[in-house]
Scaffold this motif. Structure first.
Motif, short mmCIF file in Angstrom:
data_model
loop_
_atom_site.label_atom_id
_atom_site.label_comp_id
_atom_site.label_asym_id
_atom_site.label_seq_id
_atom_site.Cartn_x
_atom_site.Cartn_y
_atom_site.Cartn_z
N LEU A 1 -9.08 -6.10 -3.47
CA LEU A 1 -9.30 -5.37 -2.22
C LEU A 1 -10.46 -4.37 -2.31
O LEU A 1 -10.90 -3.83 -1.29
CB LEU A 1 -8.03 -4.60 -1.82
N ARG A 2 -10.97 -4.11 -3.52
CA ARG A 2 -12.05 -3.14 -3.74
C ARG A 2 -11.70 -1.77 -3.15
O ARG A 2 -12.53 -1.10 -2.53
CB ARG A 2 -13.38 -3.64 -3.12
N ALA A 3 -10.46 -1.36 -3.35
CA ALA A 3 -10.02 -0.05 -2.85
C ALA A 3 -9.79 0.89 -4.02
O ALA A 3 -9.45 0.44 -5.12
CB ALA A 3 -8.74 -0.22 -2.05
N GLN B 1 -13.97 9.95 3.63
CA GLN B 1 -15.17 9.27 3.13
C GLN B 1 -16.32 9.48 4.10
O GLN B 1 -16.77 10.61 4.24
CB GLN B 1 -14.85 7.81 2.82
N ALA C 1 0.87 -1.18 0.00
CA ALA C 1 0.00 0.00 0.00
C ALA C 1 0.90 1.23 0.00
O ALA C 1 1.90 1.26 0.72
CB ALA C 1 -0.88 0.00 1.24
N VAL D 1 -8.67 9.90 4.57
CA VAL D 1 -8.18 8.78 3.78
C VAL D 1 -6.81 9.12 3.18
O VAL D 1 -5.93 8.27 3.09
CB VAL D 1 -9.22 8.49 2.67
N ILE E 1 -11.35 2.05 -9.16
CA ILE E 1 -10.77 0.97 -8.34
C ILE E 1 -9.32 0.71 -8.74
O ILE E 1 -8.96 0.71 -9.92
CB ILE E 1 -11.63 -0.32 -8.50
N ARG F 1 -5.41 5.84 4.92
CA ARG F 1 -6.28 4.66 5.06
C ARG F 1 -6.64 4.17 3.67
O ARG F 1 -6.61 4.94 2.72
CB ARG F 1 -7.59 5.04 5.76
N SER F 2 -7.03 2.92 3.60
CA SER F 2 -7.51 2.39 2.33
C SER F 2 -8.85 3.06 2.01
O SER F 2 -9.73 3.14 2.87
CB SER F 2 -7.65 0.88 2.48
N ALA F 3 -9.00 3.59 0.79
CA ALA F 3 -10.25 4.24 0.41
C ALA F 3 -11.21 3.21 -0.16
O ALA F 3 -10.88 2.51 -1.12
CB ALA F 3 -9.98 5.34 -0.61
N ARG F 4 -12.37 3.09 0.47
CA ARG F 4 -13.33 2.07 0.07
C ARG F 4 -14.13 2.48 -1.17
O ARG F 4 -14.04 3.61 -1.64
CB ARG F 4 -14.29 1.80 1.23
N TYR G 1 -0.94 8.63 2.06
CA TYR G 1 -2.09 7.73 2.05
C TYR G 1 -2.28 7.22 3.47
O TYR G 1 -1.41 6.55 4.01
CB TYR G 1 -1.85 6.60 1.05
#
Lengths: 159, 143
Positions: free
Chosen positions: B50-52, B120, A87, B127, B45, B91-94, B89
């Motif tokens: 991971l759908r991020a 979000q 990441a 995020v 995406i 957090r992972s952005a959903r 970055y």
């Protein structure tokens, strides 16, 4: 089954398909050209839908950011011995000059250091056949473990 | 002292920008304050597993938000041009809408220093954040 393909071989075999798993990379028309250990090259073909201002035809900086971020992440994975998910922690981009209208944008990302938890990259975007750099980037990527995978405990030195 | 024509000019630019359309970004401009909105779309995406959201899509959105806010508060006729930027970055952005707001730390005669944050569903859980410099002078004529 004696053959155990390395991460690098697997990445090379799936070089074209891998982009199909990344919708945004597909949207901007990114292509992966070559993968070496810790070094990945790719390119983008100039297209109307990437242009920031129709008056100039210059591709938006965000497209370059997307290209360098994606190649940077791939360079990290190509440098690993065991598969980990990555990441982006941070990415810094310096814009040297705007990308010229109608010209392809090539880019190379290099992962130059890997620790247990973080990997570091440098990347550059340029027009093919010129020395002129469009943008340079440096970034850090966190290395995460796939679900169900636990890092082996370090071996205690014998006393 | 706000130039009332600026929000209109900015709206016109954003509406005419092919890349803004590609990204799908929309802006809610109230005077000199702006909230940018990135409605979720499958094309944003970065990992189907991971759908991020893709880091590059988030970065593009932050850069456009920062540029727009600099334009709203500057007095140049052309759009601010990015010099450099750093994206953190957090957090992972959903697979959900993304929002962003920018804050000008310093508006210089030639260079603007700006910070921008994207979130979000929870404003207090950003995020990603961006720190950037933009040139706020007219481009030199091409040689």
């Amino acid at each position: 089954m004696s053959h155990n393909p390395t991460i690098l071989e697997t990445m090379r075999e799936n070089m074209v398909n891998v982009i199909s798993l990344v919708p945004w990379a597909q949207e901007i028309g990114m292509q992966v050209i070559s993968i070496e250990r810790g070094k990945v090259s790719g390119k983008l073909v100039w297209s109307d839908h990437l242009v920031a201002d129709p008056a100039t035809g210059i591709v938006h900086g965000g497209v370059i950011t997307s290209l360098l971020d994606n190649l940077g992440g791939m360079a990290v994975v190509s440098a690993l011995d065991n598969f980990r998910t990555t990441a982006t922690l941070d990415l810094r981009i310096d814009y040297m000059r705007p990308a010229e209208k109608g010209r392809d944008i090539a880019a190379t990302a290099e992962c130059y250091h890997v620790t247990k938890t973080v990997a570091f990259i440098n990347a550059r975007a340029y027009h093919p056949d010129t020395e002129k750099i469009i943008a340079s980037a440096s970034g850090a990527f966190a290395l995460n473990s796939p679900k169900g995978w636990t890092a082996p405990k370090p071996v205690e030195p014998k006393t | 002292m706000t130039d009332t024509a600026r929000p209109e000019k900015l709206t016109r630019f954003l509406a005419a920008s092919p890349f803004v359309k590609t990204l799908g970004m929309v802006c809610d401009i109230k005077g000199d304050e702006m909230t940018a909105i990135l409605p979720f779309a499958e094309k944003l995406i970065g990992s189907t597993a991971l759908r991020a959201l893709h880091g590059g899509a988030i970065g593009s959105f932050l850069e456009l938000t920062a540029m727009s806010q600099v334009y709203l508060l500057s007095d140049i006729d052309t759009l601010p041009r990015p010099i450099n930027l750093t994206i953190d970055y957090l957090r992972s952005a959903r697979a959900e809408p993304l929002y962003a707001r920018a804050h000008i730390t310093k508006m210089g005669r030639r260079i603007a220093n700006v910070r921008c944050e994207a979130w979000q569903s929870h404003r207090d859980k950003p995020v990603a954040s961006l720190h950037a410099h933009f040139l706020v002078t007219a481009p030199e004529p091409a040689a």
